[in-house]
Structure formats: structure tokens, C-alpha cells
Design an enzyme around this catalytic site. Structure first.
Site, short mmCIF file in Angstrom:
data_model
loop_
_atom_site.label_atom_id
_atom_site.label_comp_id
_atom_site.label_asym_id
_atom_site.label_seq_id
_atom_site.Cartn_x
_atom_site.Cartn_y
_atom_site.Cartn_z
N CYS A 113 5.79 -20.24 33.57
CA CYS A 113 6.28 -18.85 33.50
C CYS A 113 5.90 -18.17 32.18
CB CYS A 113 7.78 -18.81 33.70
SG CYS A 113 8.30 -19.47 35.29
N HIS A 249 10.33 -12.17 30.41
CA HIS A 249 10.10 -12.89 31.66
C HIS A 249 11.26 -12.60 32.61
CE1 HIS A 249 9.31 -15.82 34.61
NE2 HIS A 249 10.20 -16.71 34.20
N ASN A 279 11.67 -14.38 40.52
CA ASN A 279 10.88 -14.96 39.43
C ASN A 279 9.47 -15.26 39.95
OD1 ASN A 279 9.70 -16.54 37.48
ND2 ASN A 279 11.47 -17.87 37.16
N1 COA Z 1 23.97 -20.44 46.93
C1 COA Z 1 25.27 -20.79 46.88
N2 COA Z 1 25.74 -21.74 46.06
C2 COA Z 1 24.85 -22.35 45.27
C3 COA Z 1 23.49 -22.03 45.27
C4 COA Z 1 23.06 -21.04 46.16
N3 COA Z 1 21.77 -20.65 46.24
N4 COA Z 1 22.85 -22.81 44.36
C5 COA Z 1 23.80 -23.59 43.80
N5 COA Z 1 25.01 -23.31 44.34
C6 COA Z 1 26.29 -23.91 44.04
C7 COA Z 1 26.16 -25.24 43.36
O1 COA Z 1 25.97 -26.26 44.30
C8 COA Z 1 27.51 -25.34 42.66
O2 COA Z 1 28.47 -25.74 43.59
P1 COA Z 1 29.62 -26.81 43.16
O3 COA Z 1 30.37 -26.14 42.05
O4 COA Z 1 30.38 -26.97 44.42
O5 COA Z 1 28.87 -28.03 42.71
C9 COA Z 1 27.81 -23.89 42.27
O6 COA Z 1 26.97 -23.09 43.10
C10 COA Z 1 27.54 -23.59 40.82
O7 COA Z 1 26.25 -24.12 40.51
P2 COA Z 1 25.64 -24.00 39.10
O8 COA Z 1 24.30 -24.66 39.09
O9 COA Z 1 26.65 -24.46 38.06
O10 COA Z 1 25.50 -22.42 38.96
P3 COA Z 1 25.02 -21.59 37.76
O11 COA Z 1 26.05 -20.58 37.44
O12 COA Z 1 24.51 -22.46 36.64
O13 COA Z 1 23.77 -20.82 38.37
C11 COA Z 1 21.37 -20.88 38.36
C12 COA Z 1 22.65 -21.55 38.83
C13 COA Z 1 20.21 -21.73 38.86
C14 COA Z 1 21.30 -19.49 38.96
C15 COA Z 1 21.39 -20.80 36.82
O14 COA Z 1 21.66 -22.06 36.25
C16 COA Z 1 20.09 -20.30 36.27
O15 COA Z 1 19.77 -19.13 36.40
N6 COA Z 1 19.31 -21.16 35.61
C17 COA Z 1 18.01 -20.79 35.10
C18 COA Z 1 17.04 -20.79 36.24
C19 COA Z 1 15.74 -20.18 35.89
O16 COA Z 1 15.69 -19.01 35.60
N7 COA Z 1 14.68 -20.99 35.92
C20 COA Z 1 13.36 -20.55 35.67
C21 COA Z 1 13.16 -20.33 34.21
S1 COA Z 1 11.50 -19.97 33.91
#
Ligand code: COA
Length: 322
Positions: A113, A249, A279
């Protein structure tokens, strides 16, 4: 002293729109969850017979036209992609053939990215050392091909697209500075653990997918992208007030908000496209830049800070006077 200037921008998104509502029918997710956690409402998905080079070609032609150039004037092509059409030749060589640019160097850079920032840095150096006079720099991805569409933690976040710029020499900046970083200790936090030399059988079986430790990536992305803004400002003895636009980004609107909060930067000075693009990895920054230029928010003479963060980890930035 010679500088490189951005003289044209272009972008292309595949026609097919995939909404959060459609994703609700594919995995256990909801529009409310995706919107709240990422800010993404929809993303574009390349057609089955549409490849990274096709997207790159369309974005490139727009950038070439915007710069008032013709293909035969291009003397360098750098494509940032982690989803090349084929293992080799490079997507840059495939693009070169499409554009009928015969002879000058064409190569890919791979920094996921942050790839576009790495590509701009390389092309900037070619221009400033007079090794090129008209560089085509592209970020292009078909990330939909490396998503596990049954993994709700990753498949809702990414999309396909391409963005491009033309760089030409000028006596005044232009690109004032570029900044790149990598830290391979974090290689496992965001990756496709399948390749040619390793786990090739999995690749052949169609098992090459993005895996991600979302929370960790989130924290690192916010820290790295905030710190590199400060590094970029310091290098140019500038303050944030002097920056007209931040083009970060486009991974997640929460990451962008957290960066703004850390820096004390109003969202009114940030170009945000993640809601409609998702993304798009290496394409996200040039696509957002192109959108800002084409809707006239970014004007000639504006100071624009572009920045990216991706797997590796890799991160980079550039301060640009448009
Ligand atoms: N829909 C519904 N629920 C989802 C889900 C989806 N698409 N994806 C995950 N969940 C659930 C998880 O299983 C978890 O459930 P649980 O509490 O029962 O275990 C809950 O939602 C919370 O998950 P969590 O991973 O803690 O959520 P978060 O607030 O950290 O958000 C991301 C997840 C991925 C959106 C966040 O961590 C993020 O944006 N990370 C960076 C990702 C990114 O930008 N990557 C590329 C960088 S170049």
C-alpha cells in the site's frame, strides 16, 4: 538545481460496484459494522477478464492527456503493484507494450500500500539526475484477486483501481522531498504468505490470500503515518498550517481520523476517498490525488503532502508543490 513536477494525474476504477449490502449476502457482516469500523460503503471490483495492466493503462492515458504529452515522449515507466498480471514480465513492461513506448526502462516496485510513494521516490531521482524527462508513475491493483471472500475480516476492506501521474523536470519544486521507511520485523502482520518460491502448491491450488492482524496494523499505521508527516514537515522547515492538503493512504477512515487527531489537522484539509474506493493499496494515493485535482480542491501552487503505509511494513511520504 533540477526538480520533478507533477504535470498530469489520472485515475481509473473498474465499472462494477460492490456495496456493503452485497457483502452482507456473502459473509456474516453488516453495512453498519463495515461503515462504523472502516468508513467504507462501496468498492470497485475488476471484471473477470480485466487485469491490473488494463486498469493501469486507462489511468495512464488520462494522466498523459492531462499533462499534454504523447506516449512517445515517455522515457520511464514505474508501476507500483502487489497484484501484477503475471509473475513476469513486470506489469510496467506489459503497460509499456500497450502504450507503444519502445526502449526506455520500465519496471515494477513492490511496497504494497506504500508502493506509489516508493515509485514516486524512484522516478523523482531519475528526473533530478536527468536520467528521465517524462516519467509515468502508476499505482495499480486488482486486490480482489488475493482476497479470501469467505474471510469477513479482510474481504470487506479492499477494492481494485489504478492511479497515475506524469513527472517532468522543472527549475522549481515540484517534489520538495520524499521519505521512505521499511521494517521487515512486521512481515507477518499483513501479508499474503503464499508465493512462487514458497508455498507454490498453495498458489496453484488458488490459496493466495491476504491475512492481517487488524488491530496491530491499525496501531502501526496511525503511528507511522503521523510520524512521517512530522518528518516531512521538519525536512522542509514547514508547519502543518502551510500544507494545503494531506492525501493519506485510503485504508480506513478511522485511521485517517486518528492521524488527523494526533497531528491536530482538520478533516477539511484531507482528501478522503475510502468511502467509495475501499483500500486499493498502491492505487489509493494516486486515485485520491487525481480526484482532488480533477474536482479542483487541489489547485496549482498548493502544498500537498502524500503518504502511504503497507505490508512489510513499508511507509513513505512526499511533499509536493502542485
Ligand atoms: N463484519 C462483522 N463483524 C466483524 C467483521 C466484519 N466484516 N470483521 C470482524 N468482525 C468481528 C470480529 O470477529 C470481532 O468479533 P468478536 O468480538 O466476537 O471476536 C469484532 O468484529 C471486533 O473485531 P476487531 O478485529 O477487534 O475489530 P476492530 O475494531 O479492530 O476493526 C478492522 C477491525 C480490521 C476494521 C481494524 O482493525 C482495522 O481497520 N485495521 C487496519 C486494517 C487496514 O487498514 N489494513 C490495511 C493497512 S494498509
Amino acid at each position: 538545481m533540477l526538480f520533478s513536477r507533477i504535470t498530469g494525474t489520472g485515475g481509473y476504477l473498474p465499472e462494477r460496484v460492490m456495496t456493503n449490502a452485497e457483502l452482507e449476502t456473502m459473509v456474516d457482516t453488516s453495512d453498519a459494522w463495515i461503515t462504523a469500523r472502516s468508513g467504507i460503503k462501496e468498492r470497485r471490483i475488476a471484471a473477470e477478464d480485466e487485469y491490473t495492466c488494463d486498469l493501469a493503462e486507462k489511468a495512464s492515458l488520462k494522466a498523459i492527456q492531462a499533462a499534454g504529452k504523447t506516449c512517445d515522449e515517455i522515457d520511464l515507466i514505474v508501476v507500483a503493484t502487489s497484484t501484477p498480471d503475471v509473475v513476469f514480465p513486470s506489469t510496467a513492461c506489459l503497460l509499456q507494450e500497450r502504450l507503444g513506448v519502445i526502449g526506455p526502462p520500465a519496471f515494477d516496485v513492490q511496497a504494497v500500500c506504500a508502493g506509489f510513494l516508493f515509485a514516486v521516490d524512484v522516478a523523482d531521482k531519475f528526473i533530478r539526475t536527468q536520467s528521465a524527462k517524462c516519467a509515468l508513475v502508476v499505482g495499480a491493483e486488482t486486490f480482489s484477486r488475493i482476497l479470501d471472500w469467505s474471510d469477513r475480516q479482510t474481504c470487506v476492506l479492499f477494492g481494485d483501481g489504478a492511479g497515475a501521474v506524469i513527472l517532468e523536470p522543472g527549475d522549481e519544486p515540484g517534489i520538495l522531498s520524499t521519505h521512505l521507511h521499511s521494517d521487515g520485523r512486521f512481515k507477518d502482520l499483513l501479508c499474503v504468505p503464499t508465493g512462487v518460491s514458497r508455498n507454490y502448491q498453495k498458489l496453484q491450488d488458488g490459496g493466495a490470500y491476504v491475512t492481517m492482524e487488524g488491530g496491530e496494523v491499525f496501531r502501526w499505521a496511525v503511528t507511522a503515518m503521523s510520524d512521517i508527516v512530522k518528518e516531512t514537515l521538519n525536512a522542509n522547515s514547514m508547519t502543518l498550517d502551510q500544507v494545503d492538503w494531506l492525501v493519506p493512504h485510503q485504508a480506513n477512515s478511522r485511521i485517517i481520523s486518528a492521524i488527523g487527531k494526533r497531528l491536530g489537522l482538520s478533516e477539511s484539509k484531507v482528501i478522503i476517498t475510502v468511502e467509495k474506493h475501499g483500500n486499493t493499496s498502491a492505487a489509493s494515493v494516486p486515485l485520491a490525488l487525481d480526484e482532488g485535482v480533477r474536482d479542483s480542491r487541489i489547485k496549482p501552487g498548493n502544498f500537498v503532502l502524500i503518504e502511504g503505509f503497507g505490508g512489510g511494513f513499508t511507509w513513505g511520504s512526499a511533499m509536493i508543490k502542485m
